[in-house]
Design an enzyme around this catalytic site. Structure first.
Site, mmCIF file in Angstrom:
data_model
loop_
_atom_site.group_PDB
_atom_site.id
_atom_site.type_symbol
_atom_site.label_atom_id
_atom_site.label_comp_id
_atom_site.label_asym_id
_atom_site.label_seq_id
_atom_site.Cartn_x
_atom_site.Cartn_y
_atom_site.Cartn_z
ATOM 1 N N CYS A 150 6.310 -6.667 -10.693
ATOM 2 C CA CYS A 150 7.029 -6.625 -9.414
ATOM 3 C C CYS A 150 6.890 -7.987 -8.760
ATOM 4 O O CYS A 150 6.124 -8.838 -9.225
ATOM 5 C CB CYS A 150 6.478 -5.512 -8.522
ATOM 6 S SG CYS A 150 7.576 -5.103 -7.129
ATOM 7 N N CYS A 173 6.565 -8.195 -5.130
ATOM 8 C CA CYS A 173 6.142 -8.071 -3.734
ATOM 9 C C CYS A 173 4.799 -8.731 -3.446
ATOM 10 O O CYS A 173 4.585 -9.263 -2.355
ATOM 11 C CB CYS A 173 6.118 -6.608 -3.307
ATOM 12 S SG CYS A 173 4.979 -5.564 -4.234
ATOM 13 N N CYS A 202 10.398 -6.887 -2.930
ATOM 14 C CA CYS A 202 10.253 -6.740 -4.377
ATOM 15 C C CYS A 202 11.295 -7.507 -5.168
ATOM 16 O O CYS A 202 11.470 -7.252 -6.368
ATOM 17 C CB CYS A 202 10.303 -5.260 -4.753
ATOM 18 S SG CYS A 202 8.988 -4.285 -3.981
ATOM 19 N N LYS A 229 10.231 6.279 -8.071
ATOM 20 C CA LYS A 229 9.315 5.725 -7.064
ATOM 21 C C LYS A 229 9.962 5.869 -5.698
ATOM 22 O O LYS A 229 10.965 5.219 -5.396
ATOM 23 C CB LYS A 229 9.018 4.257 -7.365
ATOM 24 C CG LYS A 229 8.066 3.611 -6.361
ATOM 25 C CD LYS A 229 7.802 2.159 -6.729
ATOM 26 C CE LYS A 229 6.879 1.497 -5.731
ATOM 27 N NZ LYS A 229 6.626 0.071 -6.065
ATOM 28 N N ARG A 286 -0.797 -1.494 0.461
ATOM 29 C CA ARG A 286 -0.261 -2.759 0.965
ATOM 30 C C ARG A 286 -1.364 -3.626 1.544
ATOM 31 O O ARG A 286 -1.249 -4.854 1.551
ATOM 32 C CB ARG A 286 0.846 -2.474 1.975
ATOM 33 C CG ARG A 286 2.081 -1.904 1.266
ATOM 34 C CD ARG A 286 3.134 -1.371 2.186
ATOM 35 N NE ARG A 286 4.217 -0.779 1.385
ATOM 36 C CZ ARG A 286 5.147 0.020 1.867
ATOM 37 N NH1 ARG A 286 5.138 0.331 3.156
ATOM 38 N NH2 ARG A 286 6.080 0.511 1.087
ATOM 39 N N ARG A 335 11.576 -0.887 2.457
ATOM 40 C CA ARG A 335 12.061 -0.917 1.075
ATOM 41 C C ARG A 335 12.977 0.262 0.764
ATOM 42 O O ARG A 335 13.183 0.608 -0.395
ATOM 43 C CB ARG A 335 10.864 -0.946 0.118
ATOM 44 C CG ARG A 335 10.043 -2.218 0.276
ATOM 45 C CD ARG A 335 8.798 -2.213 -0.566
ATOM 46 N NE ARG A 335 8.101 -3.486 -0.410
ATOM 47 C CZ ARG A 335 6.785 -3.639 -0.438
ATOM 48 N NH1 ARG A 335 6.005 -2.594 -0.619
ATOM 49 N NH2 ARG A 335 6.244 -4.828 -0.292
ATOM 50 N N LYS A 341 6.021 8.593 -8.752
ATOM 51 C CA LYS A 341 5.121 8.028 -7.742
ATOM 52 C C LYS A 341 5.689 8.288 -6.357
ATOM 53 O O LYS A 341 6.860 7.964 -6.122
ATOM 54 C CB LYS A 341 4.970 6.524 -7.972
ATOM 55 C CG LYS A 341 4.077 5.821 -6.969
ATOM 56 C CD LYS A 341 4.030 4.321 -7.238
ATOM 57 C CE LYS A 341 3.122 3.635 -6.230
ATOM 58 N NZ LYS A 341 3.135 2.166 -6.390
#
Length: 325
Positions: free
Chosen positions: A122, A124, A132, A197, A207, A219, A250
């Protein structure tokens, strides 16, 4: 004559009988432990994550020490998240050959050749804006981002990763990653896709751990709406058609219905991520003395596996290995 009826208690009478017929077991090989590795000159760095008691950001040296203990306890697989010293709008350290994730992979595979090392793919953690993908007019550009994700996955493969796990939720990223891996001699490297996700409220502590909170907005334009089950099936089907080998759901516990549908709908290995919010709530309740942590964790993991997960990514993996032993 006494009427006959089902006597389920016959097989629940003793611990030995209950063990004998137990349908769902948590095994060491079911568990994947996430680790956060930081690019730092302080080789002894091990920073506790305040919102995730018991979890740390590690330097390379301290990561190796921690993984060594876990491998000795029976850990079979890890997934790595990197925190670079430098971030920029293009997330260049995500795909740098000497990036922190790439160095961590080399270190772990040299020391533990039989350990399955998975890498999160990713942008991010590596972008200065925390999103992302690549931005244009403060909007994540899907197709432009695919090239950067593919380069990142390839750099992880070259470093020695056993599996890559794209978590960005860009459309078409599995195809882009599969193509670049195949073209560069990594046809047998599997992809575990974060196919389902959701834009979940359960990610807050992560985070903090990955230092990846978006600098603006959210997001929701690329992660899934938690309300949509049919769309989850479409996402999984698309990723499988593009070349994914494992499908992940997820978060885990609030999405067991989605996990069950994925498991029933597709004949492939299925993973579930018991995310940071799930972890932190159990830890907080246990610290207050309101719940029995071990019993809650094992019941939760059992429910995740019973719902269809072959693999479970969980911050409790190290603890569970100790309990199972």
């Amino acid at each position: 004559m006494t009427p006959s009826f089902y006597r389920g208690r016959r097989l629940r009478r003793t611990p030995a009988l209950r063990d004998l017929i137990r349908e769902t077991e948590i095994r060491p090989q079911d568990l994947i432990q996430p680790y956060f590795v930081v690019e730092t000159s302080d080789s002894s760095f091990a920073q506790p994550i305040a919102s995730m008691p018991g979890q740390y950001q590690f330097s390379l040296d301290r990561l190796e020490e921690q993984v060594a203990r876990s491998v000795d306890a029976g850990l079979r697989a890890v997934i790595l998240f990197g925190i670079p010293a430098h971030k920029d709008p293009m997330g260049t350290q995500a795909y740098a050959d000497t990036g922190i994730v790439q160095e961590a992979v080399r270190r772990l595979k040299t020391r533990f050749p039989d350990l399955v090392v998975i890498t999160d793919v990713c942008m991010c953690e590596f972008t200065s804006h925390g999103h992302c993908g690549i931005l244009e007019d403060n909007y994540v550009q899907n197709d432009v981002t695919l090239n950067y994700l593919a380069k990142t996955a390839l750099s992880h493969a070259r470093a020695g990763a056993d599996m890559v796990a794209p978590s960005d939720m860009m459309d078409g990223r599995i195809q882009a990653i599969r193509m670049i891996l195949d073209e560069n001699g990594f046809k047998e490297l599997p992809i575990m896709s974060y196919a389902v996700k959701s834009a979940s409220s359960f990610y807050g502590p992560f985070r903090d751990a990955a230092e990846s909170a978006p600098a603006f907005g959210d997001r929701k334009s690329y992660q899934m709406d938690p309300a949509n089950l049919r769309q989850a099936m479409c996402e999984a089907e698309a990723d499988l058609e593009e070349g994914a080998d494992i499908i992940m759901v997820k978060p885990a516990l609030p999405y067991l219905d989605v996990l069950r549908r994925i498991r029933d709908g597709f004949n492939v290995p299925t993973a579930a991520y018991q995310v940071s919010g799930e972890y932190s709530m159990v830890k907080a309740g246990a610290q207050l003395g309101w719940i029995d942590e071990q019993k809650i964790v094992m019941e939760s993991l059992t429910s995740i596996k019973r719902a269809g997960a072959d693999l479970i990514l969980t911050y409790f993996a190290e603890d569970v290995l100790t309990w199972l032993a």
